[in-house]
Motif scaffolding. Structure first.
Motif, PDB file in Angstrom:
ATOM      1  N   ARG A 121      52.690 149.706  66.058  1.00  0.00           N
ATOM      2  CA  ARG A 121      54.316 149.294  65.575  1.00  0.00           C
ATOM      3  C   ARG A 121      54.398 148.845  64.366  1.00  0.00           C
ATOM      4  O   ARG A 121      56.055 148.592  64.179  1.00  0.00           O
ATOM      5  CB  ARG A 121      53.669 147.866  66.328  1.00  0.00           C
ATOM      6  N   ARG A 122      53.314 148.497  63.226  1.00  0.00           N
ATOM      7  CA  ARG A 122      54.164 147.551  62.696  1.00  0.00           C
ATOM      8  C   ARG A 122      54.122 149.385  60.851  1.00  0.00           C
ATOM      9  O   ARG A 122      54.474 148.496  59.989  1.00  0.00           O
ATOM     10  CB  ARG A 122      52.538 146.611  62.108  1.00  0.00           C
ATOM     11  N   GLU A 123      53.011 149.656  61.176  1.00  0.00           N
ATOM     12  CA  GLU A 123      53.207 150.858  60.294  1.00  0.00           C
ATOM     13  C   GLU A 123      54.391 152.225  60.843  1.00  0.00           C
ATOM     14  O   GLU A 123      54.596 152.829  59.752  1.00  0.00           O
ATOM     15  CB  GLU A 123      51.182 151.266  59.813  1.00  0.00           C
ATOM     16  N   ILE A 124      53.488 152.738  61.958  1.00  0.00           N
ATOM     17  CA  ILE A 124      53.892 154.599  62.373  1.00  0.00           C
ATOM     18  C   ILE A 124      55.701 154.069  62.641  1.00  0.00           C
ATOM     19  O   ILE A 124      56.205 155.002  62.387  1.00  0.00           O
ATOM     20  CB  ILE A 124      53.186 155.136  63.419  1.00  0.00           C
ATOM     21  N   ASP A 125      55.476 153.590  63.802  1.00  0.00           N
ATOM     22  CA  ASP A 125      57.191 152.638  64.025  1.00  0.00           C
ATOM     23  C   ASP A 125      58.070 152.770  63.157  1.00  0.00           C
ATOM     24  O   ASP A 125      59.348 153.360  62.744  1.00  0.00           O
ATOM     25  CB  ASP A 125      57.706 152.132  64.991  1.00  0.00           C
ATOM     26  N   PRO A 126      57.953 151.566  62.037  1.00  0.00           N
ATOM     27  CA  PRO A 126      59.335 152.261  61.179  1.00  0.00           C
ATOM     28  C   PRO A 126      59.057 153.485  60.259  1.00  0.00           C
ATOM     29  O   PRO A 126      60.335 153.642  59.887  1.00  0.00           O
ATOM     30  CB  PRO A 126      58.265 151.082  60.310  1.00  0.00           C
ATOM     31  N   THR A 127      58.083 153.893  59.922  1.00  0.00           N
ATOM     32  CA  THR A 127      57.941 155.170  59.831  1.00  0.00           C
ATOM     33  C   THR A 127      58.897 156.195  59.823  1.00  0.00           C
ATOM     34  O   THR A 127      59.656 157.684  59.041  1.00  0.00           O
ATOM     35  CB  THR A 127      56.710 156.092  59.520  1.00  0.00           C
ATOM     36  N   VAL A 128      58.677 156.108  61.548  1.00  0.00           N
ATOM     37  CA  VAL A 128      60.299 157.291  61.779  1.00  0.00           C
ATOM     38  C   VAL A 128      60.647 156.847  61.834  1.00  0.00           C
ATOM     39  O   VAL A 128      61.457 158.213  61.661  1.00  0.00           O
ATOM     40  CB  VAL A 128      59.109 157.431  63.467  1.00  0.00           C
ATOM     41  N   ALA A 129      61.322 155.724  62.030  1.00  0.00           N
ATOM     42  CA  ALA A 129      62.713 155.384  62.016  1.00  0.00           C
ATOM     43  C   ALA A 129      62.915 155.842  60.803  1.00  0.00           C
ATOM     44  O   ALA A 129      64.577 156.845  60.937  1.00  0.00           O
ATOM     45  CB  ALA A 129      63.120 153.868  61.766  1.00  0.00           C
ATOM     46  N   VAL A 130      62.402 155.567  58.975  1.00  0.00           N
ATOM     47  CA  VAL A 130      62.868 155.619  58.240  1.00  0.00           C
ATOM     48  C   VAL A 130      62.782 157.312  58.142  1.00  0.00           C
ATOM     49  O   VAL A 130      64.111 157.734  57.606  1.00  0.00           O
ATOM     50  CB  VAL A 130      62.395 155.196  57.080  1.00  0.00           C
ATOM     51  N   LEU A 131      62.908 158.100  58.722  1.00  0.00           N
ATOM     52  CA  LEU A 131      61.828 160.000  58.779  1.00  0.00           C
ATOM     53  C   LEU A 131      63.109 160.525  59.131  1.00  0.00           C
ATOM     54  O   LEU A 131      63.954 161.691  58.695  1.00  0.00           O
ATOM     55  CB  LEU A 131      60.863 159.787  59.297  1.00  0.00           C
ATOM     56  N   ARG A 132      63.677 159.617  60.421  1.00  0.00           N
ATOM     57  CA  ARG A 132      64.606 160.123  61.384  1.00  0.00           C
ATOM     58  C   ARG A 132      66.031 159.828  60.804  1.00  0.00           C
ATOM     59  O   ARG A 132      66.990 160.581  60.197  1.00  0.00           O
ATOM     60  CB  ARG A 132      64.825 159.444  62.926  1.00  0.00           C
TER      61      ARG A 132
END
Length: 192
Positions: A121-132
């Motif tokens: 929730r803290r690391e992967i989800d924000p990274t997915v959003a930025v990559l998208r």
């Protein structure tokens, strides 16, 4: 409901200031867990408070934690707040005491799963959003083509790992244990 217990490695002895006396084994583990916490990006005191609560057979109040670990009460409060945010420590009431007490989850599989969920929730989800966003915003020109390709590959990889985690998270604990016990056999299956 998670299983909570405490003090199996600690003594029930207290001195005149009502400070918990730690066994040498408990001290060693608490110091090591604090050191490991710093390597995982967690404040040393946060990790030590968690270790103390994990070993404790009964819920502890903040003042007792502060005295036992010889740290400031404010540092303990901050640490407890962070551990509650990670959902691996909870506040409990103790009959006859108005102070809030705290205990750690004792189920290691559930604690591991909770920590993984929080890290996702803290690391992967924000990274997915930025990559998208980056993939969507990258231009169609040749200068951006290589970067867009690399970002698209990374997004696909992170989404695949995220989906794998979701599968893992939805397994019952007994199935997770069984799957982990198969690790060597799975490797042999893919080699053949």
């Amino acid at each position: 409901m998670p299983v909570f217990t405490v003090y199996s490695v600690m003594t029930d002895m207290t001195d005149t200031t009502n400070t918990t006396i730690l066994t040498p084994v408990a001290q060693k583990f608490i110091l090591h867990w604090g050191e490991m916490g710093t390597r995982w990006g967690v404040n040393r005191t946060v990790a030590q408070v968690h270790a103390l609560l994990f070993l404790s057979s009964k819920p502890l109040h903040a003042e007792e934690i502060a005295r036992t670990l010889s740290v400031a009460r404010s540092n303990v409060s901050t640490s407890l707040h962070e551990l509650q945010g990670w959902r691996i420590v909870r506040a409990v009431s103790v009959l006859g005491d108005r102070r809030q007490h705290f205990e750690s989850s004792k189920d290691l599989w559930e604690m591991f799963r909770t920590i993984l969920e929080e890290r996702k929730r803290r690391e992967i989800d924000p990274t997915v959003a930025v990559l998208r966003e980056c993939v969507a915003e990258s231009g169609k020109g040749t200068a951006d083509a290589y970067a867009r390709e690399r970002l698209s590959e990374m997004l696909e990889f992170v989404l695949t790992m995220s989906a794998l985690f979701e599968e893992f998270r939805n397994l019952p604990p007994a199935a997770t244990r069984g799957l982990i016990k198969l690790r060597g056999r799975v490797r042999k299956l893919f080699r053949g």
